[in-house]
Write an enzyme that holds these catalytic residues in place. Structure first.
Site, mmCIF file in Angstrom:
data_model
loop_
_atom_site.group_PDB
_atom_site.id
_atom_site.type_symbol
_atom_site.label_atom_id
_atom_site.label_comp_id
_atom_site.label_asym_id
_atom_site.label_seq_id
_atom_site.Cartn_x
_atom_site.Cartn_y
_atom_site.Cartn_z
ATOM 1 N N LYS A 211 6.179 12.589 -6.038
ATOM 2 C CA LYS A 211 4.884 12.510 -6.594
ATOM 3 C C LYS A 211 3.917 12.980 -5.439
ATOM 4 O O LYS A 211 3.694 12.390 -4.282
ATOM 5 C CB LYS A 211 4.613 11.269 -7.109
ATOM 6 C CG LYS A 211 2.868 11.158 -7.298
ATOM 7 C CD LYS A 211 2.379 9.770 -7.868
ATOM 8 C CE LYS A 211 1.061 9.417 -7.421
ATOM 9 N NZ LYS A 211 0.115 10.751 -7.515
ATOM 10 N N SER A 265 -2.763 5.979 2.479
ATOM 11 C CA SER A 265 -3.522 4.940 2.986
ATOM 12 C C SER A 265 -2.807 3.681 3.242
ATOM 13 O O SER A 265 -1.945 3.365 2.578
ATOM 14 C CB SER A 265 -4.765 4.946 2.028
ATOM 15 O OG SER A 265 -4.295 4.065 1.060
ATOM 16 N N THR A 266 -3.251 2.944 4.310
ATOM 17 C CA THR A 266 -2.877 1.435 4.565
ATOM 18 C C THR A 266 -2.932 0.554 3.102
ATOM 19 O O THR A 266 -2.007 -0.009 2.849
ATOM 20 C CB THR A 266 -3.497 1.003 5.738
ATOM 21 O OG1 THR A 266 -3.255 1.837 6.903
ATOM 22 C CG2 THR A 266 -3.002 -0.559 6.120
ATOM 23 N N GLU A 292 3.853 5.980 6.830
ATOM 24 C CA GLU A 292 2.936 6.370 7.901
ATOM 25 C C GLU A 292 1.824 6.276 7.221
ATOM 26 O O GLU A 292 1.595 7.027 6.255
ATOM 27 C CB GLU A 292 3.400 7.681 8.567
ATOM 28 C CG GLU A 292 2.469 8.155 9.943
ATOM 29 C CD GLU A 292 1.314 9.005 9.284
ATOM 30 O OE1 GLU A 292 0.056 8.725 9.423
ATOM 31 O OE2 GLU A 292 1.548 10.125 8.968
ATOM 32 N N CYS A 326 -3.999 12.964 10.153
ATOM 33 C CA CYS A 326 -3.592 11.154 10.481
ATOM 34 C C CYS A 326 -4.028 11.188 12.014
ATOM 35 O O CYS A 326 -4.292 9.928 12.324
ATOM 36 C CB CYS A 326 -2.135 11.041 10.228
ATOM 37 S SG CYS A 326 -1.537 11.582 8.565
#
Length: 540
Positions: A211, A265-266, A292, A326
Site C-alpha cells: 500500500k 509517522s510514529t 522507520e 526523514c
C-alpha cells in the site's frame, strides 16, 4: 550457495549532474514534457491483473495543483483481501524459485531504472512529489538502484553463512521466507523507500501486499511497471490504493499476516503495533515488525566550529526537498559566540535560493506535498510569529494559490522546550536555539532529552576532545550520526539508515540487518553414521 554462482559486484549508481545541454538534462526535459502532455490511468495490480474500480482520484503536482497528471483507481477492503489471496497463491512457486532467479529479476530492475527508465522515473518523482532534478536523481534512480543491487549481494551473503560441522555430521542453515504474507506500507517522500519496502522481503522469497501513500501513486506505478518488465511473477508484489483503516482492518486480523515493512509517522506505527498486539492470538507466527518513523533531527555546533561549514549544513540539511526528508535538520543548537556569523551566512545563502516549479531547474526549493502539510506548517509559523518565546529570523511566508509553497523558515526560540524544538513538522522550518558557550554541557542534555525521536543528528567542531564528548553523550540520540556534515544523504552500503527511540526499530535499510528480518532460519543436522547403541563409554 553464492560461492558457486557469483552475482555481479554491487556498486553505488553514479549521480548524473543535469547541467544545461547534457544528454541527461535533455532526456529529462523531454520526459517532463511527455508526462505533462497526457493524463494517465493508474490501476491497482492484484495477482498480475490490472484492477480498475472506477472510483477515480486525481493526481496533481504539489507545485501546480490546477494540473491533473492522471487518476488512480481507489480500492476498498475487498481489494485488500484479494491482494492477500493473490500473495498467498503466488507464494509456493516464488518460494521454490531459485535465489539466482529471484536475484536476476531485481538486478534487471536496477538496470532498467538506471538505464532506459531513468528519465521517466525521475520525471514521475519530480512531478508527483515535487522534487527538483537532483533530489529525484539521488532518490528515485540512484538510491533505488543501490537498494536492489546491494540487497542481492546481502542476500547471497546471508545464504552463504553456514555453521561448522564436526566429523560425520553436516550442519547447515536454511533461510526460509516467513510463513504467510508481508505488508509493505510506504511513504510519499522517497521513491526509493517505496520500491525497497516491498522488494526487500520479496527478494528473500516472501510475497507482499503493498500500500503506497496517495501522494506517491504516480511514481509507484512506474516502479510496478519496471518490476513487471523485469520479470516479477504475478502475485509476488500486489499494489493496492486503499485507505489505511481499510487495509489495517483486513491485514491485521488475517492469520497469515507474517510481517510489516513500514516507513511513516510514529503515531501510525504505534497504532499498528497496538493492533498487532491485540490480534497476536490470531496469527500462525509472531509477525516481524520493522519500521522507520519520525525524527526531530539536529545540528549541534561547538564553539570551535567553522561557521561557514555550519551555515551550509543548515541550508542543505534543513531545506533540501522542503525539509521533507526523514533525516532533515529540524532543530539547531548554536553557540552565542558564532550565532551572529552563522546567521549572516545563512541569510546570505537564503537570499539566493529560488522557490517554484520543478520544471524550472534553477529552483532549489519546491512545494510541500499537499494542502494538509501546508496548513500544518503555516499554523506553526503563525504561532511562532505570535509567541513571546519565539521569533522568525528568516522566511515565514507561504502561498498555496498555485502550489503548496512554504518559504524556507528559521524560527529562533528562547525556550529549550519550545514546541517546534519538540514536535516533528516535516517541512522547510528549522528552529534554532542559541546557547551561551558556558552552557555547552547543559545544551547537550537539551538535545538528548527534548525530543522523543532518535533518527539523525550532526555535530560540528574542530576541537577533537569536544567532538568525542558530544558523540558519546549523544550516542542514543541518533541512529545515523554525522560529524562535520549535514544529517541527511545516507547512501546504501555506506551509511545504513534507521533510528531508535520514537524513530523506529533501527533495522537499517540498506544493510544485511534488514534482509535478515524477512527470513526464518531452519537449522538442519544430518548424521552420516548414526549410533546404534544407546550406551556411552563412561557407562563401562
Amino acid at each position: 550457495m553464492s560461492r558457486f554462482f557469483q552475482v555481479p559486484q554491487a556498486y553505488n549508481e553514479p549521480v548524473l549532474g543535469y547541467a544545461p545541454g547534457t544528454p541527461e538534462r535533455l532526456a529529462l526535459e523531454a520526459a517532463l514534457r511527455e508526462a505533462k502532455s497526457k493524463t494517465v490511468d493508474v490501476p491497482m495490480y492484484i495477482g498480475g491483473q490490472e484492477v480498475r474500480t472506477g472510483k477515480l482520484m486525481p493526481i496533481r503536482p504539489p507545485h501546480e495543483h490546477a494540473h491533473v497528471l492522471g487518476h488512480y483507481h481507489r480500492g476498498e477492503a475487498s481489494h485488500v483481501q484479494a491482494a492477500i489471496e493473490a500473495a498467498l497463491a503466488a507464494k509456493p512457486a516464488w518460494e521454490a524459485l531459485g535465489w539466482r532467479d529471484r536475484a536476476a529479476i531485481f538486478l534487471k530492475a536496477a538496470e532498467l531504472i538506471s538505464g532506459p527508465y531513468r528519465a521517466k522515473m525521475n520525471a514521475a518523482t519530480m512531478l508527483g512529489q515535487s522534487k527538483n532534478a537532483y533530489q529525484a536523481e539521488i532518490d528515485a534512480v540512484c538510491e533505488l538502484s543501490d537498494f536492489l543491487r546491494f540487497n542481492v549481494e546481502y542476500m547471497t551473503q546471508i545464504y552463504e553463512s553456514q555453521p561448522a560441522s564436526s566429523k560425520g555430521v553436516w550442519n547447515r542453515v536454511e533461510q526460509r521466507p516467513l510463513e504467510g504474507f508481508v505488508f509493505a506500507l510506504t511513504p510519499f517522500n522517497f521513491t526509493a523507500i517505496a520500491g525497497n519496502l516491498p522488494s526487500a522481503p520479496a527478494m528473500m522469497g516472501n510475497t507482499v501486499v503493498w500500500k503506497v501513500s496517495n501522494s506517491q501513486v504516480y511514481s509507484a506505478q512506474v516502479i510496478m511497471e519496471i518490476f513487471r518488465e523485469a520479470g516479477l511473477p504475478d502475485g509476488v508484489i500486489n499494489l493496492v490504493f486503499v485507505s489505511g483503516p481499510a487495509a489495517g482492518e483486513v491485514i491485521f486480523s488475517h492469520p497469515d499476516f507474517a510481517g510489516i515493512h513500514f516507513t511513516g509517522s510514529t503515531e501510525v506505527f504505534q497504532n499498528i503495533w497496538r493492533a498487532i498486539g491485540n490480534n497476536i492470538h490470531k496469527y500462525k507466527s509472531y509477525p516481524r515488525i520493522v519500521g522507520e518513523t519520525g525524527g526531530k533531527d539536529f545540528i549541534v555546533a561547538h564553539p570551535s566550529s567553522n561557521a561557514r561549514e555550519v551555515a551550509t549544513a543548515i541550508v542543505r540539511g534543513a531545506f533540501e526537498y522542503q525539509g521533507q526528508k526523514c533525516s532533515a535538520a529540524s532543530r539547531a543548537y548554536l553557540p552565542a559566540s558564532l550565532w551572529p556569523t552563522i546567521r549572516a551566512l545563512v541569510l546570505e545563502d537564503l537570499a539566493t535560493v529560488r522557490m517554484g516549479s520543478v520544471e524550472d531547474f534553477r529552483n532549489f526549493v519546491n512545494a510541500v506535498i499537499d494542502e494538509s502539510s501546508f496548513d500544518k506548517l503555516a499554523g506553526f509559523i503563525e504561532r511562532a510569529k505570535q509567541d513571546p518565546e519565539a521569533s522568525i529570523v528568516a522566511g515565514g511566508g507561504y502561498d498555496k494559490s498555485v502550489g503548496f509553497f512554504i518559504e524556507p523558515t528559521i524560527i529562533l526560540a528562547t525556550d529549550p522546550g519550545y514546541v517546534t524544538l519538540r514536535e516533528e513538522l516535516f517541512g522547510p522550518v528549522l528552529t534554532v536555539l542559541v546557547y551561551e558557550d558556558a552552557e555547552f554541557e547543559t545544551m547537550l542534555d537539551w538535545v538528548d532529552g527534548t525530543s522523543i525521536y532518535a533518527l539523525t543528528g550532526a555535530i560540528f567542531g574542530r576541537d577533537r576532545a569536544a567532538l568525542a564528548h558530544m558523540a558519546h553523550k549523544l550516542r542514543n540520540a541518533a541512529g545515523n550520526f554525522y560529524i562535520n556534515d549535514k544529517p541527511t544523504g545516507a547512501v546504501v552500503n555506506q551509511q545504513p539508515f534507521g533510528g531508535a527511540r520514537g524513530s523506529g526499530t533501527n533495522d537499517k535499510a540498506g544493510s544485511m540487518i534488514n534482509l535478515l528480518r524477512w527470513v526464518s532460519p531452519r537449522t538442519i543436522k544430518e548424521t552420516f553414521s548414526p549410533p546404534t547403541d544407546y550406551r556411552y563409554p563412561f557407562m563401562g
